[in-house]
Design a protein around this motif. Structure first.
Motif, short mmCIF file in Angstrom:
data_model
loop_
_atom_site.label_atom_id
_atom_site.label_comp_id
_atom_site.label_asym_id
_atom_site.label_seq_id
_atom_site.Cartn_x
_atom_site.Cartn_y
_atom_site.Cartn_z
N MET A 144 0.81 -1.13 -0.10
CA MET A 144 0.09 -0.06 0.28
C MET A 144 0.87 1.18 0.05
O MET A 144 0.38 2.25 -0.34
CB MET A 144 -0.75 -0.05 1.48
N GLU A 166 3.09 2.14 -1.70
CA GLU A 166 3.53 2.60 -3.22
C GLU A 166 2.37 3.44 -3.77
O GLU A 166 2.17 3.94 -4.78
CB GLU A 166 3.41 1.30 -3.86
N TRP A 190 -34.57 -10.02 -18.99
CA TRP A 190 -33.74 -10.14 -17.79
C TRP A 190 -32.33 -11.03 -18.18
O TRP A 190 -31.19 -10.78 -17.62
CB TRP A 190 -34.72 -10.95 -16.44
N ARG A 214 -29.99 -8.39 -18.96
CA ARG A 214 -29.31 -7.85 -17.98
C ARG A 214 -28.15 -8.79 -17.28
O ARG A 214 -27.46 -8.37 -16.76
CB ARG A 214 -30.48 -7.45 -16.77
N LEU A 215 -28.65 -10.08 -17.20
CA LEU A 215 -27.89 -10.92 -16.53
C LEU A 215 -26.48 -10.97 -17.44
O LEU A 215 -25.49 -10.86 -16.86
CB LEU A 215 -28.33 -12.41 -16.52
N THR A 256 -24.75 -7.89 -16.58
CA THR A 256 -24.16 -8.06 -15.26
C THR A 256 -22.90 -8.81 -15.14
O THR A 256 -21.85 -8.60 -14.64
CB THR A 256 -25.03 -8.59 -14.10
N GLY A 291 -19.39 -7.21 -14.63
CA GLY A 291 -19.30 -7.24 -13.40
C GLY A 291 -17.82 -7.02 -12.81
O GLY A 291 -17.31 -6.49 -12.30
N ILE A 316 -16.12 -4.08 -13.67
CA ILE A 316 -16.55 -2.87 -12.82
C ILE A 316 -15.66 -3.16 -11.34
O ILE A 316 -15.09 -2.33 -10.66
CB ILE A 316 -17.95 -2.93 -12.55
N VAL A 317 -15.70 -4.34 -10.96
CA VAL A 317 -15.20 -4.75 -9.74
C VAL A 317 -13.71 -4.40 -9.67
O VAL A 317 -13.08 -3.64 -8.91
CB VAL A 317 -15.20 -6.36 -9.32
N LEU A 366 -12.02 -1.48 -7.49
CA LEU A 366 -10.96 -1.77 -6.51
C LEU A 366 -9.45 -1.23 -6.82
O LEU A 366 -8.71 -0.71 -5.92
CB LEU A 366 -10.54 -3.20 -6.42
N TYR A 398 -6.60 10.21 1.08
CA TYR A 398 -6.44 10.23 2.72
C TYR A 398 -5.23 10.46 3.06
O TYR A 398 -4.99 11.57 3.73
CB TYR A 398 -7.19 8.67 3.02
N VAL A 436 -30.16 -12.38 -9.02
CA VAL A 436 -28.91 -11.75 -9.76
C VAL A 436 -28.10 -10.77 -9.12
O VAL A 436 -27.08 -10.51 -9.03
CB VAL A 436 -29.13 -11.65 -11.25
N THR A 483 -24.50 -10.44 -7.42
CA THR A 483 -23.45 -9.76 -7.80
C THR A 483 -23.18 -8.72 -6.71
O THR A 483 -21.72 -8.61 -6.42
CB THR A 483 -24.07 -8.44 -9.07
N MET A 516 -19.23 -8.46 -5.34
CA MET A 516 -18.46 -7.40 -5.24
C MET A 516 -17.90 -7.00 -3.75
O MET A 516 -16.80 -6.72 -3.64
CB MET A 516 -19.25 -5.81 -5.53
N PRO A 534 -3.70 -1.37 5.34
CA PRO A 534 -2.44 -0.64 5.63
C PRO A 534 -2.20 -0.15 7.24
O PRO A 534 -1.04 0.18 7.46
CB PRO A 534 -2.17 0.35 4.61
N THR A 592 7.74 -0.66 0.35
CA THR A 592 6.32 -1.18 0.08
C THR A 592 5.74 -2.43 0.61
O THR A 592 4.64 -2.66 1.00
CB THR A 592 6.46 -1.35 -1.52
N GLN A 604 4.41 -2.07 4.11
CA GLN A 604 3.43 -1.56 4.30
C GLN A 604 2.16 -2.45 3.74
O GLN A 604 1.32 -2.54 4.17
CB GLN A 604 3.49 -0.13 3.42
N ALA A 605 2.44 -3.18 2.98
CA ALA A 605 1.79 -4.27 2.32
C ALA A 605 1.34 -5.54 3.15
O ALA A 605 0.63 -6.05 2.98
CB ALA A 605 1.86 -4.76 0.94
#
Lengths: 340, 441
Positions: A1, A3, A44, A47-48, A51, A55, A58-59, A63, A74, B8, B12, B16, B28, B97, B100-101
């Motif tokens: 982290m 980095e 549907w 949509r499935l 997704t 999906g 997007i994840v 992330l 921060y 569904v 999802t 996620m 961290p 690095t 920290q990780a």
């Protein structure tokens, strides 16, 4: 982290370009029946499908792009050296330090200079090469490969190769010596020359990508148009100037966008060829270089995060401005002409 | 239909959230996980796997560590150590690095000083004061742990002592007609002129890496500043003493005589024949200011990969009116630390490598001076012997200023010195840059 400071801008920048490219690319395409069908409402199943397919992307995007941006935000409010939790809150000190640092602004200037010069050098050159390679001629595929090879080689390898060749006692000065030119040229460390050296390497490295894009654009233009023009008595150059170039405009704009974004992010080539410090005296430091030096090398990762955020904002503004003022007209033109 | 749709969507969202939580596992801000190291600590009798990072990229040092780890693993069944070699200039950043990780190696190279203090403050390094074997402590001698000690506690096992000085080629000195080694700046400048007259590049300087250039500044500061000033670096936050400016002026004056190799701003320190060490190894330049790792680095770059036979050493010359003792030595020490959460086998490994036999092997492989005084007999290289003798006789020794002052100041001095050598900053501007960093750091 730890980095975060270093990677944060690289990642959002990268992803940004991809996202924008995707957006730009999609709008540049002629509208098809798919779009009309989609607007009627989805089953549907549809949509499935969406997704499931989007999906994971997007994840990953959230992330590894969105979250790090906020993590960097921060840490940018702390005097944090990268070991253990950040506890020393210092408000906007890291930002005032960055924005008040003249080295940072000269790095920003270098980024914009590189962006401008890249457009100036690579654009016309790439169009000319693409026009040339669009002709049926002997050895065409060989030349295409040769032009594209530098783009395929990794930046690290290219960087080390050029560093060795460009150093004062390197191969290029050695070659000049053999040709009877004995004055030593400091390609890397002389501030009068270094930026041009960098532009040369960048052009050499990325021209292949521009040419491939332009070639693809040219090949998407129907042959009938130039044939018809030729029948009407237009000369070769008239055809290129009045038919090919205008129709190539969307491609040129997308390439210009990619080139500008790439210039804003430029780091690896400079860091490898110039090393950790010499870019500061030779006038080739970039925003990301400044960030690596004043964030990671100086062990001030909180400050590095603040620089990352500033660089992110600058890149974002540039990207959005480009989209608004250049890309939009592109879509307007392309869409109306096709739908007419 | 609607049920299926909701299902569904729920699926999802769960997926996620799962990903997001997994991402937070390496939080961290949680010192407990960040200190835990790359492997779990295991109770005795169970299999223990440890990770180990060192910077010995040379053939001999790589082979040394492979052999030592193999010997240790044979002695301690169930313990395995995975070695990762990290290029020297990359090591500190990579380590930071990883720490920290929460994936810090269990065993890693420790340079001591301010960098170690930062790791200790964050609770990332194991306190090994009471875990060092009594006979190892005795063999090393009391002073040996100095650079690895913080507030009376020892955080690393030193393996080498690395006094700094000028490593030079005796053949080239003979060729230039230099009969006695320079002891002050007058005789040093004289030697530079003689070398130039003999068409030999006097000093190799890897200024592209910046730190070798900064070492010239640190060495001048060691001679200019009184013992009191250099030993109270951490407390004197202003760098108010005039010696700091005089040291920049000394370096500026020296640089104006153009003693450095052609294109020193584009010369790296240690990699390849074109590097500063490579120039010495191939008799392309006469002198190089470095710590006692230098014979090993040079040895790796000679055409036959053997130590340079005519390599010799002399201490940094005295400066006129300097307040520092001309026999004082700047030095560092490569030690090895365990990360805070490393298994017990880690300290066992440190005690293992500190034994006479393995410290001797270390000194031979790295061509450097061992920290274990019992292993000193292994030093046969005349250059290293001279450095080791000077080190043992020094009235006081000082850790590299960039290590003791911390990365922020080290980075600023690197920048300042490069700008000075490139003619873009005068001594006053260089000092101002350093002072600003001391305030910020």
């Amino acid at each position: 982290m730890s980095e975060t400071g270093v990677t944060a801008t690289a990642v959002p920048g990268d992803a940004l370009s991809k996202v924008n490219v995707r957006g730009g690319g999609a709008t540049a395409l002629p509208p098809s029946g798919v779009r009309r069908r989609r607007s009627k409402g989805l089953s549907w199943r549809g949509r499935l499908e969406i997704t499931l397919l989007s999906g994971p992307a997007i994840v990953v995007f959230v992330l590894f792009v969105i979250v790090p941006v906020f993590v960097a935000l921060y840490y940018s409010f702390f005097a944090w050296k990268g070991y253990g939790p950040a506890t020393n809150f210092i408000g906007f000190d890291n930002y005032t330090w960055t924005l008040g640092n003249k080295d940072f602004w000269s790095a920003v200037g270098h980024n914009f200079a590189i962006a401008g010069l890249s457009l100036l050098f690579q654009g016309p050159l790439a169009v000319l090469l693409a026009l040339l390679l669009n002709q049926k001629m002997r050895g065409r595929s060989l030349i295409r490969v040769l032009i594209f090879v530098p783009y395929v080689i990794s930046e690290a390898i290219v960087g080390i190769g050029w560093r060795l060749m460009l150093s004062d006692t390197g191969a290029i000065n050695g070659l000049l010596h053999r040709l009877g030119i004995d004055s030593i040229v400091s390609w890397i460390s002389d501030p009068k020359i270094a930026l041009w050296t960098l532009m040369f390497v960048i052009t050499w490295k990325y021209i292949g990508f521009a040419v491939i894009l332009m070639l693809a654009g040219l090949q998407g233009i129907p042959e009938e148009l130039s044939e018809a023009a030729a029948v009407d008595g237009a000369s070769y150059w008239q055809i290129q100037r009045h038919i090919m170039l205008p129709l190539l405009a969307p491609t040129i704009k997308i390439w210009a966008f990619l080139s500008v974004i790439g210039s804003m992010q430029l780091f690896d080539l400079v860091y490898i060829i110039w090393g950790q410090y010499i870019a500061n005296i030779s006038g080739t430091s970039t925003m990301a270089y400044f960030m690596a030096q004043n964030g990671r090398l100086s062990g001030q990762l909180g400050r590095g995060s603040a620089i990352a955020i500033v660089v992110f904002v600058i890149s974002l503004v540039v990207a959005l401005a480009f989209q608004k003022f250049v890309m939009n007209r592109n879509t307007e033109g392309a869409l109306t002409s096709k739908e007419d | 239909m609607t049920h299926a749709k909701k299902f569904v969507t729920a699926l999802t969202i769960t997926a996620m959230a799962g990903f997001a939580l997994a991402g937070c596992g390496n939080n961290p801000t949680d010192p407990a996980t960040s200190g835990a190291g790359g492997s779990s600590s295991a109770a005795a009798g169970e299999d223990v796997a440890m990770t180990f990072w060192h910077n010995g990229t040379g053939d001999k040092s790589q082979a040394y560590w492979k052999d030592v780890v193999a010997a240790f693993e044979t002695d301690n069944p169930g313990v395995t150590i995975e070695i990762q070699v990290v290029q020297n200039e990359e090591l500190d950043g990579k380590l930071q690095t990883a720490m920290q990780a929460g994936t810090a190696p269990d065993i890693f190279l420790q340079r001591g000083g301010g960098k170690m203090a930062e790791m200790v403050d964050a609770g990332l390094v194991m306190d090994i004061t009471d875990k060092i074997d009594a006979d190892i402590k005795e063999a090393y001698g009391a002073g040996a742990f100095g650079f690895d000690t913080l507030a009376g506690k020892i955080y690393a096992m030193p393996m080498s002592a690395q006094p700094e000085g000028l490593w030079y080629s005796q053949d080239l000195f003979d060729q230039a007609g230099i009969t006695t080694n320079p002891t002050d700046m007058a005789s040093f400048n004289d030697a530079v002129s003689k070398l130039k007259a003999a068409n030999i590049q006097p000093i190799a300087l890897g200024a592209q890496d910046a730190w070798p250039a900064a070492h010239w500044y640190y060495s001048f500061a060691l001679r200019e500043c009184s013992q009191d000033v250099v030993e109270n670096l951490a407390t004197d936050k202003e760098l108010a003493d005039g010696c700091w400016l005089r040291a920049f002026t000394d370096l500026d004056t020296l640089a104006k005589t153009e003693p450095f190799n052609q294109g020193f701003l584009t010369t790296v320190a240690q990699q390849g024949a074109g590097s500063a060490a490579g120039l010495i190894a191939n008799h392309q330049a006469a002198m190089d200011l470095m710590g006692a790792w230098e014979p090993g680095v040079i040895g790796d770059l000679t055409p036959d990969k053997e130590t340079l036979p005519d390599l010799r050493w002399f201490p940094f010359p005295a400066v006129d009116g300097g307040e520092g003792d001309p026999d004082a030595i700047m030095a560092g020490s490569d030690g090895y630390s365990c990360s805070a959460g490393a298994p017990d086998a880690c300290v066992k490994f440190l005690n293992f490598i500190a034994q006479k036999e393995y410290n001797e092997g270390y000194a031979t492989a790295y061509a450097t001076i061992p920290a274990n005084s019992e292993a000193m007999g292994v030093v046969e290289d005349p250059a290293l012997k001279a450095a080791a003798t000077a080190f043992s006789k020094a009235p006081y020794s000082v850790l590299w200023f960039d290590t003791s002052l911390g990365q922020e100041v080290g980075n600023a001095v690197n920048n300042a010195v490069v700008a000075l050598l490139a003619g873009q900053a005068d001594p006053a501007a260089a000092l101002a840059q350093m002072q600003a960093a001391v305030k910020a750091g």
